[in-house]
Design a protein around this motif. Structure first.
Motif, PDB file in Angstrom:
ATOM      1  N   LEU A  61     -18.688   8.585 -68.110  1.00  0.00           N
ATOM      2  CA  LEU A  61     -20.112   8.150 -68.731  1.00  0.00           C
ATOM      3  C   LEU A  61     -21.175   7.962 -67.626  1.00  0.00           C
ATOM      4  CD1 LEU A  61     -21.366   7.334 -71.346  1.00  0.00           C
ATOM      5  CD2 LEU A  61     -20.988   4.989 -70.557  1.00  0.00           C
ATOM      6  N   GLN A  68     -24.822   5.613 -73.208  1.00  0.00           N
ATOM      7  CA  GLN A  68     -23.782   5.181 -74.104  1.00  0.00           C
ATOM      8  C   GLN A  68     -23.972   5.061 -75.532  1.00  0.00           C
ATOM      9  OE1 GLN A  68     -22.716   0.992 -73.134  1.00  0.00           O
ATOM     10  NE2 GLN A  68     -24.683   0.475 -73.311  1.00  0.00           N
ATOM     11  N   THR A  71     -23.596   9.008 -76.791  1.00  0.00           N
ATOM     12  CA  THR A  71     -22.402   9.603 -76.428  1.00  0.00           C
ATOM     13  C   THR A  71     -21.508   9.232 -77.329  1.00  0.00           C
ATOM     14  OG1 THR A  71     -23.102   9.650 -74.203  1.00  0.00           O
ATOM     15  CG2 THR A  71     -20.807  10.371 -74.449  1.00  0.00           C
ATOM     16  N   ILE A  76     -15.874  11.375 -73.709  1.00  0.00           N
ATOM     17  CA  ILE A  76     -15.366  10.855 -72.508  1.00  0.00           C
ATOM     18  C   ILE A  76     -13.896  10.244 -72.651  1.00  0.00           C
ATOM     19  CG2 ILE A  76     -17.769  10.122 -71.926  1.00  0.00           C
ATOM     20  CD1 ILE A  76     -16.480   7.061 -72.514  1.00  0.00           C
TER      21      ILE A  76
END
Length: 171
Positions: A61, A68, A71, A76
């Motif tokens: 990330l 954040q 995503t 991730i």
């Protein structure tokens, strides 16, 4: 000793699970609030699909300058997750976790559904008494037989203690 025999296995709170479609910000909030190092990504049947650890947040990330809030965890998460069974031997997994450099081990049932998560720290707490007992027994044998001078035994204990301190600082 089997994983299910550890007090940490039965006394731990339920593992934190999220969906692959959840946003990373949700995982960060939960991990921060609960002071945990990972969340397990599961499907509707609680089968493990991935894991998101502090290392994933840092490398995938932050290292990629991702947001954040936009995503998804699927972007991730570590997808190739090693899983254990509750009847597996602790020492086997401790060795694998150390050699392969991962710290969180989901424990699943026969159908692959998540039961619990054990950390390397949970397993290390098991090895201390066993290792110290072994060291005491060997030192006692050496002292009785006169085959090992006391300075060598003291040096070995100091070296072992130093190694354990360095290992714990790595966590």
């Amino acid at each position: 000793m089997q994983i299910k025999d550890r007090p940490e296995f039965s006394n731990k709170p339920a593992p934190v699970v999220l969906a692959a479609t959840d946003y990373v910000s949700v995982a960060v909030q939960v991990m921060t609030k609960r002071n945990i190092g990972s969340v397990i990504i599961v499907d509707e049947a609680r089968k493990v699909k991935g894991i998101v650890t502090e290392r994933d947040l840092l490398r995938r990330l932050l290292g990629s300058h991702m947001d954040q809030d936009t995503t998804r965890l699927s972007e991730i998460m570590t997808s190739e997750v090693r899983t254990a069974r509750q009847d597996d031997e602790i020492i086997d997994w401790l060795r694998q976790m150390s050699n392969e450099r991962f710290r969180h081990l989901p424990v699943v049932d026969e159908e692959g559904r998540l039961i619990n998560v054990m950390s390397q720290g949970d397993f290390v707490s098991y090895t201390w008494p066993e290792l110290l007992g072994s060291l005491r027994a060997k030192a006692g044998e050496a002292m009785r037989s006169g085959s090992a001078p006391i300075p060598i035994l003291i040096g070995a204990m100091m070296l072992y203690t130093l190694a354990m301190i360095l290992i714990f600082k790595a966590f």
